[in-house]
Design an enzyme around this catalytic site. Structure first.
Site, PDB file in Angstrom:
ATOM      1  N   ASP A 265      52.014  22.319  67.454  1.00  0.00           N
ATOM      2  CA  ASP A 265      52.040  23.188  66.268  1.00  0.00           C
ATOM      3  C   ASP A 265      51.614  24.622  66.575  1.00  0.00           C
ATOM      4  O   ASP A 265      51.182  25.358  65.695  1.00  0.00           O
ATOM      5  CB  ASP A 265      51.163  22.604  65.149  1.00  0.00           C
ATOM      6  CG  ASP A 265      51.513  23.182  63.783  1.00  0.00           C
ATOM      7  OD1 ASP A 265      52.689  23.558  63.576  1.00  0.00           O
ATOM      8  OD2 ASP A 265      50.611  23.268  62.920  1.00  0.00           O
ATOM      9  N   ASP A 303      58.739  19.556  65.655  1.00  0.00           N
ATOM     10  CA  ASP A 303      58.600  21.012  65.859  1.00  0.00           C
ATOM     11  C   ASP A 303      58.526  21.436  67.325  1.00  0.00           C
ATOM     12  O   ASP A 303      58.623  22.631  67.623  1.00  0.00           O
ATOM     13  CB  ASP A 303      57.371  21.581  65.128  1.00  0.00           C
ATOM     14  CG  ASP A 303      57.466  21.464  63.625  1.00  0.00           C
ATOM     15  OD1 ASP A 303      58.582  21.228  63.117  1.00  0.00           O
ATOM     16  OD2 ASP A 303      56.431  21.604  62.954  1.00  0.00           O
ATOM     17  N   ASP A 474      49.677  19.506  54.104  1.00  0.00           N
ATOM     18  CA  ASP A 474      50.264  20.279  55.201  1.00  0.00           C
ATOM     19  C   ASP A 474      49.214  21.123  55.907  1.00  0.00           C
ATOM     20  O   ASP A 474      49.468  21.627  57.006  1.00  0.00           O
ATOM     21  CB  ASP A 474      51.363  21.208  54.670  1.00  0.00           C
ATOM     22  CG  ASP A 474      52.549  20.430  54.140  1.00  0.00           C
ATOM     23  OD1 ASP A 474      52.943  19.439  54.776  1.00  0.00           O
ATOM     24  OD2 ASP A 474      53.081  20.804  53.076  1.00  0.00           O
TER      25      ASP A 474
END
Length: 502
Positions: A265, A303, A474
């Site tokens: 991330d 991601d 989130d």
């Protein structure tokens, strides 16, 4: 589409037909080793032959127009209606007690009549675990039942009792399928998902609502560095094995997310991951070994591919190392065999490097295809789209179609895709009054809603899955609404908003 289970009664065939059920016609060739998971019926399409299917005296079995045609001789008057007198079937089916299966097929007859369909054993007392009387007409009809086997044997049967016909009758069968641990039998629900843990530990009046709408449907489990108790290798392997084994015992299909790439991330709300490339390879190797070649869907590193194009996140030797790690992961998951399907994450439709929603592929789409190819997508089943995001299923499928075409054109890769539908019921958040603003508000945005629960896909997607567990935050960074919990923490407030669409 999932099929509802039906009630059934274990029946025993009369002893007088024992000889009929245990004398199959000689097979054209020896049957291959029978599967335990996936498709158990051999040659159920009958394209050119009826290999592996037999008939007892009183019936001839042939392939006609791509179907199995059972030409049933008329029965003596006193035996009319006694279906068990003549049987068409396949034996050598591995059945496991307590496991979920789905039997499906197409059938018609040369006249209106009845037959009986069973899944059973072929030895005295001939117990059945599924038995249904079928009304056949001259028009083909699809039959399908999902059931839990009461029997355990390496010599189960798929039998069609077609005898007792008053006159010569042709019974046509096609697309005969007996499966387990596939989407047809349903996805395994994580019994320890974050919503369920909250429900079981609270007296909050919202608990029943959240259990029914969310906790009972969380079909994906995320694995990361938090699973590496004690020795990282044995810890994650044991955790994965336990989870996949529990799903296999129910004949359900588990979905796992591997989320432990170093630099995860880009240091954002979900930062973390393995300490370095060597540790990651140990972790992913153990993760793959924990599956033990059993049925599973794996979402690989959300991601990680898309963020690899951001020089502010990763570049130089670190970038090459990431490609190498993802390639390694795909390679070792592929080695787990055909029951394991891996979907390397492909970002989302409105990602900076994703699809140009005006309809032009552009350099962004080409770049994403390049990144996926460098990361070993050719060894995966395909890509995951929209993980932890909100784009509608239609928008995600548009992206999936274009990305698959780009991979095929540029690299000869045949990629399928899955879509995260957990929170896309209202589509992506846009700035009120600015419909062209696209995908904004990635962190706990208001007005989002639950999407369809995990199931077989539509619009080109192979599966629609709840990948992000609804109600899990989130993050709590400055981009998130005030009071947001840390990333991954369950919030009943967020969960209720998703249920209500507000």
């Amino acid at each position: 589409m999932r099929h509802l289970p039906i009630a059934f009664t274990a029946l025993a065939l009369p002893a007088l037909v024992g000889a009929l059920l245990t004398v199959p016609a000689p097979a054209a060739e020896a049957a291959p080793e029978q599967a335990v998971y996936g498709e158990l019926a051999r040659n159920g399409a009958f394209s050119t032959t009826t290999d592996y299917w037999w008939g007892t005296p009183g019936v001839s079995v042939n392939s006609v127009d791509g179907m199995l045609r059972a030409a049933v001789e008329p029965a003596p008057k006193e035996q009319v209606g006694q279906w068990y007198r003549t049987v068409v079937g396949q034996n050598g089916i591995k059945l496991r007690q307590g496991v979920t299966y789905t039997l499906s097929f197409d059938a018609k007859a040369s006249r209106d009549t009845q037959i009986k369909s069973t899944v059973q054993l072929g030895t005295d007392p001939y117990p059945t675990t599924l038995a249904n009387v079928l009304d056949l007409t001259t028009t083909a009809k699809r039959f399908s039942w999902t059931f839990t086997s009461q029997l355990g044997s390496d010599d189960g049967h798929i039998d069609f009792q077609v005898g007792g016909q008053a006159v010569r009758t042709d019974i046509d069968l096609d697309n005969v399928s007996l499966t387990t641990s596939t989407a047809r039998e349903g996805f395994y629900t994580d019994p320890a998902n974050t919503a369920m843990k909250w429900v079981q530990g609270t007296t909050d009046p919202r608990a029943a609502k959240i259990k029914a709408a969310i906790a009972d449907h969380n079909t994906v489990k995320w694995f990361g560095n938090w699973d590496a108790d004690g020795d990282a290798t044995t810890g994650i392997q044991a955790e994965v094995s336990k989870y996949v084994g529990a799903a296999a015992a129910q004949g359900k299909l588990p979905v796992l997310v591997a989320y432990d790439i170093p630099g995860r991330d880009c240091g954002g709300a979900s930062s973390g991951g393995s300490a370095d490339a060597d540790r990651y390879k140990q972790w992913i190797d153990a993760f793959a070994q924990g599956i033990e070649r059993r049925p599973a869907l794996v979402i690989l590193e959300p991601d990680a591919v898309a963020q690899s194009s951001d020089p502010g996140c990763i570049s130089g030797e670190a970038l090459e190392a990431r490609f190498d790690m993802l390639w390694y992961a795909n390679q070792h998951l592929q080695a787990q065999g055909t029951y394991v399907r891996t979907y390397l994450d492909g970002g989302n439709a409105t990602w900076t490097l994703g699809q140009d929603l005006s309809g032009n592929g552009g350099i962004g789409l080409q770049r994403m295809a390049y990144l996926l190819n460098r990361s070993g997508v050719s060894m995966a089943r395909g890509v995951s789209i929209g993980v932890s995001n909100f784009d509608s299923t239609d928008i995600s499928n548009q992206y999936g179609n274009k990305l698959a075409a780009q991979l095929r054109t540029d690299f000869g890769v045949d990629a399928r895709w899955v879509v995260d539908t957990a929170r896309n019921g209202n589509g992506a958040y846009v700035i009120p009054g600015d419909p062209s603003s696209g995908h904004v508000g990635f962190c706990n945005p208001a007005g989002r809603k639950l999407g369809v629960t995990s199931r077989a896909g539509t619009g080109g997607a192979e599966y629609l899955l709840w990948i992000k567990n609804p109600g899990d935050s989130d993050g709590d960074s400055a981009e998130c609404p005030a009071g947001s919990p840390p990333a991954g923490s369950f919030s009943p407030d967020l969960a209720e908003r998703l249920i209500d669409g507000r």
